[in-house]
Design a protein around this motif. Structure first.
Motif, PDB file in Angstrom:
ATOM      1  N   ARG A  24     -97.781 -11.967 -10.144  1.00  0.00           N
ATOM      2  CA  ARG A  24     -96.982 -11.714 -11.338  1.00  0.00           C
ATOM      3  C   ARG A  24     -96.214 -12.947 -11.821  1.00  0.00           C
ATOM      4  O   ARG A  24     -96.137 -13.227 -13.004  1.00  0.00           O
ATOM      5  CB  ARG A  24     -95.991 -10.586 -11.037  1.00  0.00           C
ATOM      6  CG  ARG A  24     -95.167 -10.176 -12.235  1.00  0.00           C
ATOM      7  CD  ARG A  24     -94.023  -9.310 -11.799  1.00  0.00           C
ATOM      8  NE  ARG A  24     -94.465  -8.187 -11.004  1.00  0.00           N
ATOM      9  CZ  ARG A  24     -94.950  -7.083 -11.534  1.00  0.00           C
ATOM     10  NH1 ARG A  24     -95.014  -6.952 -12.834  1.00  0.00           N
ATOM     11  NH2 ARG A  24     -95.350  -6.115 -10.769  1.00  0.00           N
ATOM     12  N   VAL A  25     -95.626 -13.698 -10.854  1.00  0.00           N
ATOM     13  CA  VAL A  25     -94.741 -14.777 -11.275  1.00  0.00           C
ATOM     14  C   VAL A  25     -95.447 -15.896 -11.999  1.00  0.00           C
ATOM     15  O   VAL A  25     -94.826 -16.617 -12.778  1.00  0.00           O
ATOM     16  CB  VAL A  25     -93.960 -15.374 -10.083  1.00  0.00           C
ATOM     17  CG1 VAL A  25     -92.810 -14.501  -9.724  1.00  0.00           C
ATOM     18  CG2 VAL A  25     -94.884 -15.635  -8.917  1.00  0.00           C
ATOM     19  N   ILE A  26     -96.731 -16.062 -11.750  1.00  0.00           N
ATOM     20  CA  ILE A  26     -97.392 -17.153 -12.457  1.00  0.00           C
ATOM     21  C   ILE A  26     -98.252 -16.649 -13.601  1.00  0.00           C
ATOM     22  O   ILE A  26     -98.893 -17.430 -14.288  1.00  0.00           O
ATOM     23  CB  ILE A  26     -98.240 -18.030 -11.503  1.00  0.00           C
ATOM     24  CG1 ILE A  26     -99.308 -17.172 -10.816  1.00  0.00           C
ATOM     25  CG2 ILE A  26     -97.374 -18.764 -10.506  1.00  0.00           C
ATOM     26  CD1 ILE A  26    -100.379 -18.008 -10.142  1.00  0.00           C
ATOM     27  N   ARG A  27     -98.229 -15.312 -13.822  1.00  0.00           N
ATOM     28  CA  ARG A  27     -98.991 -14.786 -14.949  1.00  0.00           C
ATOM     29  C   ARG A  27     -98.269 -15.197 -16.241  1.00  0.00           C
ATOM     30  O   ARG A  27     -97.037 -15.134 -16.297  1.00  0.00           O
ATOM     31  CB  ARG A  27     -99.058 -13.261 -14.861  1.00  0.00           C
ATOM     32  CG  ARG A  27    -100.311 -12.692 -15.480  1.00  0.00           C
ATOM     33  CD  ARG A  27    -100.289 -11.189 -15.419  1.00  0.00           C
ATOM     34  NE  ARG A  27    -100.331 -10.692 -14.045  1.00  0.00           N
ATOM     35  CZ  ARG A  27     -99.819  -9.513 -13.686  1.00  0.00           C
ATOM     36  NH1 ARG A  27     -99.227  -8.735 -14.585  1.00  0.00           N
ATOM     37  NH2 ARG A  27     -99.881  -9.105 -12.450  1.00  0.00           N
ATOM     38  N   PRO A  28     -98.966 -15.627 -17.250  1.00  0.00           N
ATOM     39  CA  PRO A  28     -98.273 -16.050 -18.470  1.00  0.00           C
ATOM     40  C   PRO A  28     -97.668 -14.847 -19.188  1.00  0.00           C
ATOM     41  O   PRO A  28     -98.168 -13.738 -19.093  1.00  0.00           O
ATOM     42  CB  PRO A  28     -99.370 -16.705 -19.302  1.00  0.00           C
ATOM     43  CG  PRO A  28    -100.616 -16.113 -18.802  1.00  0.00           C
ATOM     44  CD  PRO A  28    -100.413 -15.793 -17.365  1.00  0.00           C
ATOM     45  N   TYR A  29     -96.593 -15.112 -19.907  1.00  0.00           N
ATOM     46  CA  TYR A  29     -95.872 -14.028 -20.586  1.00  0.00           C
ATOM     47  C   TYR A  29     -96.338 -13.959 -22.023  1.00  0.00           C
ATOM     48  O   TYR A  29     -96.337 -14.939 -22.757  1.00  0.00           O
ATOM     49  CB  TYR A  29     -94.385 -14.307 -20.541  1.00  0.00           C
ATOM     50  CG  TYR A  29     -93.584 -13.282 -21.276  1.00  0.00           C
ATOM     51  CD1 TYR A  29     -93.471 -11.991 -20.763  1.00  0.00           C
ATOM     52  CD2 TYR A  29     -92.981 -13.586 -22.478  1.00  0.00           C
ATOM     53  CE1 TYR A  29     -92.768 -11.041 -21.442  1.00  0.00           C
ATOM     54  CE2 TYR A  29     -92.268 -12.634 -23.162  1.00  0.00           C
ATOM     55  CZ  TYR A  29     -92.169 -11.358 -22.648  1.00  0.00           C
ATOM     56  OH  TYR A  29     -91.464 -10.407 -23.317  1.00  0.00           O
ATOM     57  N   VAL A  43     -80.851  -0.440 -25.408  1.00  0.00           N
ATOM     58  CA  VAL A  43     -79.604  -0.988 -24.881  1.00  0.00           C
ATOM     59  C   VAL A  43     -78.464  -0.715 -25.867  1.00  0.00           C
ATOM     60  O   VAL A  43     -77.384  -0.251 -25.484  1.00  0.00           O
ATOM     61  CB  VAL A  43     -79.758  -2.498 -24.613  1.00  0.00           C
ATOM     62  CG1 VAL A  43     -78.401  -3.152 -24.421  1.00  0.00           C
ATOM     63  CG2 VAL A  43     -80.629  -2.723 -23.396  1.00  0.00           C
TER      64      VAL A  43
ATOM     65  N   MET B   1     -94.443 -16.828 -17.506  1.00  0.00           N
ATOM     66  CA  MET B   1     -94.195 -15.940 -16.378  1.00  0.00           C
ATOM     67  C   MET B   1     -93.589 -14.635 -16.854  1.00  0.00           C
ATOM     68  O   MET B   1     -93.006 -14.554 -17.935  1.00  0.00           O
ATOM     69  CB  MET B   1     -93.269 -16.606 -15.374  1.00  0.00           C
ATOM     70  CG  MET B   1     -91.922 -17.013 -15.942  1.00  0.00           C
ATOM     71  SD  MET B   1     -90.768 -17.526 -14.675  1.00  0.00           S
ATOM     72  CE  MET B   1     -89.980 -16.011 -14.293  1.00  0.00           C
ATOM     73  N   THR B   2     -93.678 -13.599 -16.063  1.00  0.00           N
ATOM     74  CA  THR B   2     -93.155 -12.284 -16.413  1.00  0.00           C
ATOM     75  C   THR B   2     -92.035 -11.923 -15.451  1.00  0.00           C
ATOM     76  O   THR B   2     -92.102 -12.236 -14.271  1.00  0.00           O
ATOM     77  CB  THR B   2     -94.270 -11.230 -16.277  1.00  0.00           C
ATOM     78  OG1 THR B   2     -95.382 -11.690 -17.006  1.00  0.00           O
ATOM     79  CG2 THR B   2     -93.807  -9.904 -16.827  1.00  0.00           C
ATOM     80  N   LEU B   3     -90.981 -11.275 -15.973  1.00  0.00           N
ATOM     81  CA  LEU B   3     -89.889 -10.827 -15.117  1.00  0.00           C
ATOM     82  C   LEU B   3     -90.321  -9.562 -14.407  1.00  0.00           C
ATOM     83  O   LEU B   3     -91.050  -8.750 -14.965  1.00  0.00           O
ATOM     84  CB  LEU B   3     -88.645 -10.556 -15.951  1.00  0.00           C
ATOM     85  CG  LEU B   3     -88.164 -11.733 -16.778  1.00  0.00           C
ATOM     86  CD1 LEU B   3     -87.046 -11.311 -17.691  1.00  0.00           C
ATOM     87  CD2 LEU B   3     -87.695 -12.846 -15.872  1.00  0.00           C
ATOM     88  N   GLY B  12     -80.976  -5.126 -18.210  1.00  0.00           N
ATOM     89  CA  GLY B  12     -80.755  -4.120 -19.255  1.00  0.00           C
ATOM     90  C   GLY B  12     -79.510  -3.304 -19.003  1.00  0.00           C
ATOM     91  O   GLY B  12     -78.698  -3.101 -19.910  1.00  0.00           O
ATOM     92  N   ALA B  15     -76.394  -5.454 -19.514  1.00  0.00           N
ATOM     93  CA  ALA B  15     -76.157  -5.674 -20.944  1.00  0.00           C
ATOM     94  C   ALA B  15     -75.562  -4.419 -21.565  1.00  0.00           C
ATOM     95  O   ALA B  15     -74.619  -4.485 -22.357  1.00  0.00           O
ATOM     96  CB  ALA B  15     -77.461  -6.041 -21.635  1.00  0.00           C
ATOM     97  N   THR B  16     -76.104  -3.241 -21.182  1.00  0.00           N
ATOM     98  CA  THR B  16     -75.597  -1.982 -21.720  1.00  0.00           C
ATOM     99  C   THR B  16     -74.132  -1.797 -21.365  1.00  0.00           C
ATOM    100  O   THR B  16     -73.303  -1.457 -22.214  1.00  0.00           O
ATOM    101  CB  THR B  16     -76.424  -0.814 -21.156  1.00  0.00           C
ATOM    102  OG1 THR B  16     -77.797  -1.111 -21.348  1.00  0.00           O
ATOM    103  CG2 THR B  16     -76.075   0.484 -21.835  1.00  0.00           C
ATOM    104  N   LEU B  19     -71.829  -4.282 -23.244  1.00  0.00           N
ATOM    105  CA  LEU B  19     -71.753  -3.894 -24.654  1.00  0.00           C
ATOM    106  C   LEU B  19     -70.918  -2.622 -24.797  1.00  0.00           C
ATOM    107  O   LEU B  19     -70.098  -2.493 -25.713  1.00  0.00           O
ATOM    108  CB  LEU B  19     -73.166  -3.671 -25.166  1.00  0.00           C
ATOM    109  CG  LEU B  19     -73.401  -3.882 -26.655  1.00  0.00           C
ATOM    110  CD1 LEU B  19     -72.985  -5.289 -27.037  1.00  0.00           C
ATOM    111  CD2 LEU B  19     -74.861  -3.669 -26.978  1.00  0.00           C
TER     112      LEU B  19
END
Lengths: 228, 186
Positions: A24-29, A43, B1-3, B12, B15-16, B19
Motif C-alpha cells: 500500500r505505501v508505495i502504491r501511487p495515489y 467532516v 502513496m496512499t494513507l 477525520g 478534524a471533526t 471543527l
C-alpha cells in the motif's frame, strides 16, 4: 486460461506502478474528487452537528459554569455582571433574565435534594436549618423551567419574616402539594414528576454576595420525607 | 502513496472534533448578539422610556420577566444617557427595597438597597463623566445629597426597582410609591 494464472511480477515502465498488488505505501495515489468531497462534507456535517448540539445542551441546561456550591444549593454570583463567563452570558441574555445584582442580594438555586436526587414536585420535602445572615429572605418553588406554578393556596413562596422558628433561630419548612402545619411551602397543585422542581432562595441585603464569602456558611438541608 | 484507512479515519475524527469545538465556541459567543428579546427590549412594552413603569404582579402563568421574586413588586425604567443625565428619586415606605442598574446587555452596572442607600429616600443621579463635568460648572444645590453614578460611556440601560410587600394589605401603598417614583431629568 494460462494468461490468468499468477505470474511473477514484472514492473515494466510507468503502468506497472498501478498494479493493485503492490504494498500500500508505495502504491501511487490517485485522487477521487467525489470521495474527497464526500469526506470533507461528512467532516463538516458531523462537526456542525456536534458543535451546535453541544452548545445547545449546555445553554439549555441553564446552569452557568462558575457556580458556588453549598450542599444542594448553587449560586452564580458573577452571572449578570461584566465578569460573567460566556456561557452564563448566553444563558442570561437568551432567557432575558434580570439577575439580583450584588448590592441587592444573592439568589441560590437547588435542583437536587441533599442526597443528590433530582427534586420531584409530587414529593414532600423538609427544608431545615439556617441561612446565611440576611435582612430578608424568600424561598420560592418553581418548576424545572424556572416558571412559577399554580398551587392550592395561591402562594408560591415563604418569607423569612413570617416563619415559625425554633428558639435557637433554626427553622423547618415543609414543601408539599397538600397543606401542612407549621411552615408550609406550597408546591404545584397539579404536577407530574417530569415537570421538575427547583427551590430558589433569595437572600436580600446579605453580606455573602461575593463567592469567597460563601465558603463555610450554613445553608438549609433539603430532605425528601415522602413520595407517592 | 496512499494513507492507511485507520490513519485517514483518525485524521477525520480529529478534524471533526477540532471543527466542532470551534463551532461550539462560535455558537455560544453569537447567542447574546442574536437574542430576539432582551430584558432591555421586554421592558419597553410596559411603558415609555425615562419613567418608572409598574410591572404587573409576579404570579404563576403571567410572569412579565423571568426569575422575579413573587414576594416583591417591581418597577422598571429604561433610559439612554445620550438624552441627558437620569435622576432616580423614590420614597418607598417598606422594610426592604433595592434598585439595580443594568446596561442594555443586561449586565449589572450598579446596585443598592435601602440600607446601603444611607437614607430612607432614594436619590441617585446617573450620568457620563462628560455630563458630570458640565454639571459641576453649575451644580444644582442638592448635588451633595445625591448618589452620583458616573459611567465612562453614555450607556443605554434600565433600572429595576424592587420593593418588598410585607402583607397583601400594603400592596396598594407599595404600588402607589412605585408609581410615584421618578426616573427623569434633573
Amino acid at each position: 486460461m494460462s494468461e490468468t494464472s499468477p505470474q511473477p511480477r514484472i514492473i515494466s515502465g510507468e503502468t506497472g506502478w498501478y498494479e493493485t498488488d503492490l504494498p500500500r505505501v508505495i502504491r501511487p495515489y490517485r485522487s477521487h474528487p467525489l470521495r474527497t468531497l464526500a469526506a470533507i462534507s461528512l467532516v463538516l456535517a458531523m462537526a456542525s452537528l456536534l458543535g451546535i448540539s453541544s452548545a445547545y445542551l449546555v445553554i439549555e441546561r441553564e446552569q452557568p459554569l462558575d457556580a458556588v456550591t453549598i450542599g444542594p444549593w448553587h449560586a452564580y454570583p458573577k452571572a449578570g455582571t461584566a465578569e460573567a463567563d460566556p456561557y452564563s452570558v448566553a444563558i442570561y441574555t437568551r432567557g432575558a433574565v434580570i439577575p439580583l445584582a450584588s448590592g441587592e442580594g444573592l439568589a441560590l438555586v437547588a435542583r437536587e435534594d441533599s442526597a443528590g436526587h433530582l427534586l420531584d414536585p409530587t414529593c414532600v420535602y423538609r427544608i431545615a436549618g439556617q441561612t446565611p445572615s440576611a435582612r430578608l429572605w424568600t424561598l420560592t418553588a418553581v418548576d424545572g423551567r424556572g416558571d412559577l406554578v399554580e398551587t392550592l393556596s395561591g402562594r408560591v413562596h415563604v418569607v423569612s419574616q413570617n416563619l415559625l422558628r425554633a428558639p435557637d433561630g433554626t427553622f423547618e419548612i415543609t414543601a408539599a402539594t397538600a397543606p401542612h402545619s407549621g411552615n408550609w411551602l406550597p408546591l404545584a397543585a397539579e404536577a407530574s414528576a417530569s415537570d421538575g422542581l427547583r427551590f430558589v432562595l433569595r437572600l436580600y441585603d446579605a453580606p455573602v454576595t461575593t463567592g469567597a464569602a460563601l465558603d463555610g456558611v450554613s445553608m438549609p438541608v433539603i430532605e425528601r420525607t415522602g413520595c407517592p | 502513496m496512499t494513507l492507511s484507512p485507520r490513519f485517514t479515519l483518525t485524521v477525520g475524527i480529529l478534524a471533526t472534533l477540532c471543527l466542532a469545538a470551534i463551532i461550539h465556541i462560535l455558537v455560544v459567543l453569537s447567542i447574546p448578539r442574536n437574542v430576539q428579546h432582551s430584558a432591555y427590549d421586554n421592558i419597553a412594552s410596559y411603558g415609555t422610556d425615562r419613567q418608572f413603569n409598574l410591572l404587573p404582579d409576579v404570579k404563576p402563568g403571567q410572569e412579565v420577566l423571568p426569575d422575579l421574586d413573587p414576594a416583591m413588586k417591581h418597577a422598571a425604567c429604561r433610559f439612554q444617557l445620550d438624552d441627558g443625565p437620569v435622576l432616580f428619586d423614590a420614597s418607598i415606605p417598606v422594610s426592604f427595597w433595592s434598585i439595580g442598574l443594568f446596561n442594555a446587555a443586561g449586565e449589572a452596572v450598579y446596585s443598592l438597597n435601602n440600607r446601603t442607600a444611607g437614607a430612607e429616600r432614594l436619590s441617585m443621579l446617573v450620568l457620563t463623566t462628560q455630563q458630570l463635568s458640565i454639571l459641576r460648572e453649575n451644580p444644582p444645590e442638592n448635588l451633595e445629597d445625591l448618589i452620583v453614578i458616573e459611567t465612562p460611556e453614555p450607556i443605554s440601560g434600565f433600572a429595576l426597582l424592587r420593593a418588598y410587600v410585607p402583607h397583601a394589605s400594603r400592596a396598594e401603598e407599595v404600588d402607589g410609591a412605585l408609581q410615584a417614583a421618578r426616573c427623569g431629568t434633573i
